[in-house]
Design a protein around this motif. Structure first.
Motif, PDB file in Angstrom:
ATOM      1  N   LEU A  75      20.550  13.215  -1.050  1.00 35.49           N
ATOM      2  CA  LEU A  75      19.277  12.598  -1.413  1.00 35.49           C
ATOM      3  C   LEU A  75      18.714  11.784  -0.254  1.00 35.49           C
ATOM      4  N   HIS A  76      17.388  11.745  -0.181  1.00 28.19           N
ATOM      5  CA  HIS A  76      16.721  10.978   0.868  1.00 28.19           C
ATOM      6  C   HIS A  76      16.968   9.483   0.691  1.00 28.19           C
ATOM      7  N   ASP A  77      16.934   9.024  -0.548  1.00 24.08           N
ATOM      8  CA  ASP A  77      17.273   7.633  -0.857  1.00 24.08           C
ATOM      9  C   ASP A  77      17.812   7.588  -2.278  1.00 24.08           C
ATOM     10  N   ASP A  78      18.183   6.407  -2.732  1.00 21.73           N
ATOM     11  CA  ASP A  78      18.788   6.289  -4.060  1.00 21.73           C
ATOM     12  C   ASP A  78      17.763   6.019  -5.153  1.00 21.73           C
ATOM     13  N   LYS A  79      16.473   6.136  -4.820  1.00 24.90           N
ATOM     14  CA  LYS A  79      15.429   5.853  -5.799  1.00 24.90           C
ATOM     15  C   LYS A  79      14.915   7.116  -6.485  1.00 24.90           C
ATOM     16  N   GLY A  80      14.772   8.181  -5.729  1.00 24.19           N
ATOM     17  CA  GLY A  80      14.186   9.392  -6.286  1.00 24.19           C
ATOM     18  C   GLY A  80      15.159  10.549  -6.314  1.00 24.19           C
ATOM     19  N   THR A  81      14.614  11.758  -6.427  1.00 26.13           N
ATOM     20  CA  THR A  81      15.443  12.961  -6.458  1.00 26.13           C
ATOM     21  C   THR A  81      15.155  13.863  -5.264  1.00 26.13           C
ATOM     22  N   ARG A  82      14.291  13.428  -4.374  1.00 30.96           N
ATOM     23  CA  ARG A  82      13.956  14.246  -3.212  1.00 30.96           C
ATOM     24  C   ARG A  82      15.118  14.254  -2.236  1.00 30.96           C
ATOM     25  N   THR A  83      15.430  15.430  -1.722  1.00 29.76           N
ATOM     26  CA  THR A  83      16.543  15.528  -0.785  1.00 29.76           C
ATOM     27  C   THR A  83      16.088  15.173   0.629  1.00 29.76           C
ATOM     28  N   ARG A  84      17.057  14.779   1.437  1.00 25.47           N
ATOM     29  CA  ARG A  84      16.748  14.447   2.836  1.00 25.47           C
ATOM     30  C   ARG A  84      16.285  15.696   3.582  1.00 25.47           C
ATOM     31  N   LEU A  85      16.858  16.847   3.227  1.00 32.88           N
ATOM     32  CA  LEU A  85      16.445  18.094   3.871  1.00 32.88           C
ATOM     33  C   LEU A  85      14.973  18.371   3.587  1.00 32.88           C
ATOM     34  N   SER A  86      14.572  18.230   2.326  1.00 35.49           N
ATOM     35  CA  SER A  86      13.177  18.455   1.955  1.00 35.49           C
ATOM     36  C   SER A  86      12.252  17.487   2.690  1.00 35.49           C
ATOM     37  N   TYR A  87      12.670  16.230   2.781  1.00 29.76           N
ATOM     38  CA  TYR A  87      11.870  15.208   3.462  1.00 29.76           C
ATOM     39  C   TYR A  87      11.722  15.530   4.950  1.00 29.76           C
ATOM     40  N   ASN A  88      12.836  15.847   5.600  1.00 31.16           N
ATOM     41  CA  ASN A  88      12.789  16.147   7.037  1.00 31.16           C
ATOM     42  C   ASN A  88      11.977  17.408   7.323  1.00 31.16           C
ATOM     43  N   LEU A  89      12.102  18.411   6.446  1.00 30.27           N
ATOM     44  CA  LEU A  89      11.341  19.645   6.652  1.00 30.27           C
ATOM     45  C   LEU A  89       9.842  19.418   6.452  1.00 30.27           C
ATOM     46  N   ALA A  90       9.485  18.475   5.592  1.00 33.75           N
ATOM     47  CA  ALA A  90       8.064  18.139   5.436  1.00 33.75           C
ATOM     48  C   ALA A  90       7.501  17.644   6.763  1.00 33.75           C
ATOM     49  N   TRP A  91       8.286  16.831   7.471  1.00 35.59           N
ATOM     50  CA  TRP A  91       7.852  16.353   8.783  1.00 35.59           C
ATOM     51  C   TRP A  91       7.854  17.483   9.810  1.00 35.59           C
ATOM     52  N   SER A  92       8.828  18.377   9.725  1.00 37.40           N
ATOM     53  CA  SER A  92       8.852  19.521  10.647  1.00 37.40           C
ATOM     54  C   SER A  92       7.561  20.319  10.533  1.00 37.40           C
ATOM     55  N   ARG A  93       7.144  20.599   9.305  1.00 36.49           N
ATOM     56  CA  ARG A  93       5.914  21.364   9.096  1.00 36.49           C
ATOM     57  C   ARG A  93       4.692  20.593   9.596  1.00 36.49           C
ATOM     58  N   THR A  94       4.698  19.274   9.388  1.00 38.49           N
ATOM     59  CA  THR A  94       3.576  18.450   9.839  1.00 38.49           C
ATOM     60  C   THR A  94       3.433  18.495  11.359  1.00 38.49           C
ATOM     61  N   TYR A  95       4.540  18.363  12.070  1.00 44.21           N
ATOM     62  CA  TYR A  95       4.507  18.400  13.536  1.00 44.21           C
ATOM     63  C   TYR A  95       4.076  19.779  14.033  1.00 44.21           C
ATOM     64  N   LEU A  96       4.591  20.836  13.400  1.00 46.37           N
ATOM     65  CA  LEU A  96       4.233  22.191  13.817  1.00 46.37           C
ATOM     66  C   LEU A  96       2.763  22.494  13.527  1.00 46.37           C
ATOM     67  N   LYS A  97       2.253  21.946  12.439  1.00 48.05           N
ATOM     68  CA  LYS A  97       0.834  22.129  12.129  1.00 48.05           C
ATOM     69  C   LYS A  97      -0.026  21.408  13.165  1.00 48.05           C
ATOM     70  N   ALA A  98       0.350  20.186  13.517  1.00 48.47           N
ATOM     71  CA  ALA A  98      -0.404  19.429  14.517  1.00 48.47           C
ATOM     72  C   ALA A  98      -0.403  20.145  15.866  1.00 48.47           C
ATOM     73  N   PHE A  99       0.668  20.887  16.149  1.00 41.58           N
ATOM     74  CA  PHE A  99       0.790  21.614  17.411  1.00 41.58           C
ATOM     75  C   PHE A  99       0.048  22.948  17.374  1.00 41.58           C
ATOM     76  N   GLY A 100      -0.463  23.307  16.193  1.00 43.50           N
ATOM     77  CA  GLY A 100      -1.247  24.534  16.074  1.00 43.50           C
ATOM     78  C   GLY A 100      -0.458  25.779  15.762  1.00 43.50           C
ATOM     79  N   MET A 101       0.799  25.623  15.323  1.00 46.03           N
ATOM     80  CA  MET A 101       1.633  26.788  15.044  1.00 46.03           C
ATOM     81  C   MET A 101       1.670  27.143  13.563  1.00 46.03           C
ATOM     82  N   LEU A 102       1.311  26.190  12.708  1.00 43.63           N
ATOM     83  CA  LEU A 102       1.295  26.416  11.265  1.00 43.63           C
ATOM     84  C   LEU A 102      -0.019  25.941  10.669  1.00 43.63           C
ATOM     85  N   ASP A 103      -0.349  26.511   9.521  1.00 40.06           N
ATOM     86  CA  ASP A 103      -1.461  26.019   8.714  1.00 40.06           C
ATOM     87  C   ASP A 103      -1.013  26.123   7.260  1.00 40.06           C
TER      88      ASP A 103
END
Length: 282
Positions: free
Chosen positions: A49-77
């Motif tokens: 889990l990303h933290d002890d408050k919710g149910t979101r996993t750390r993998l899901s959280y980190n991948l959300a940022w991966s997609r954000t960075y790749l989108k900003a770089f113009g590789m994803l939409d």
């Protein structure tokens, strides 16, 4: 102590390859599961889990940022419905320079801060990782009683097109919480059983087998809904050859569906003061 979850910058290549293998587009869930398989991550890494408050996993959280960075770089939409697409730049990419992607993102954010005179980086980022409503919505769901969660799932299934949806949960019924019918073109009708599990943990293969066993002789269509996550072994069991398929909805997918149907959410307009406009009155 087990291995840690990969950092967001260490998953750029995996994200690109997973989407590329799916002919250039993929949902968030397909990316998350595909990256876990591509990088051969353990169940412990996938379900941490990303933290002890919710149910979101750390993998899901980190991948959300991966997609954000790749989108900003113009590789994803991406679309509003959460489908991610490789851009021509993403398709043509032979190698991924993670340092270049990170530096580009940070440089872009610095320019935005200067232009808008905003002191905090997070004010300028449009990222899934910063969707605070998701944690708040999940907390609201987790605060429901077990019967309340069953009624919520019943409502979601009705909104999603199932008809004659009933909550039938009772002890000794093998975990079956309800049933409904899927109608095809107004002609053919298929019965579906569903189970609802409201908790923060992981669903195991045993729970999938128990649910399938309870369905035996009654229906070959099953839907397992949880606010938590499914272990890799549970997902494999749900799709095991020769056994009735069990469709799975984890916590992230449940929130996506509630967002799509606008259930439990209301949009608020956010205004920003335009101080330049007042100059005409000075």
């Amino acid at each position: 102590m087990g291995k840690s979850v990969p950092k967001q910058e260490d998953m750029y290549e995996a994200v690109i390859e997973v989407i590329r293998k799916r002919d250039g587009s993929a949902t968030r869930q397909e990316i998350d599961e595909g990256v876990a398989e591509y990088m051969e991550l353990s169940d412990e890494q996938v379900n941490q889990l990303h933290d002890d408050k919710g149910t979101r996993t750390r993998l899901s959280y980190n991948l959300a940022w991966s997609r954000t960075y790749l989108k900003a770089f113009g590789m994803l939409d991406n679309s509003k419905r959460g489908v991610w697409l490789l851009t021509p730049k993403g398709h043509e990419c032979a190698t991924v320079d993670k340092k270049e992607i990170v530096n580009h993102f940070r440089s872009t954010q610095r320019k935005k801060r200067v232009a808008k005179k905003r002191p905090h980086l997070t004010n300028n980022i449009q990222s899934e990782a910063l969707e605070g409503w998701r944690d708040e919505l999940m907390e609201a769901v987790l605060e429901l009683s077990p019967s309340g969660f069953e009624k919520l799932c019943q409502y979601i299934l009705r909104e999603s097109g199932l008809i004659e949806v009933e909550v039938i949960g009772r002890s000794g019924d093998g975990g079956i919480d309800g049933k409904g019918n899927m109608q095809l073109s107004g002609l053919l009708k298929f019965q579906c059983f569903f189970q609802c599990k409201r908790y923060r943990g992981s669903v195991t293969p045993k729970e999938i087998r128990d649910f399938r066993g309870a369905m035996a002789g009654r229906s070959d269509k099953g839907l397992f809904i949880t606010t938590g996550v499914f272990t890799k072994a549970a997902r494999e069991e749900a799709n095991r050859d020769g056994a009735p398929l069990i469709d799975l909805i984890n916590g992230d997918m449940l929130l996506d569906k509630m967002q799509e149907l606008e259930l439990g959410l209301k949009q608020n307009l956010v205004y920003e003061v335009n101080k330049d406009w007042f100059r005409q009155f000075k």
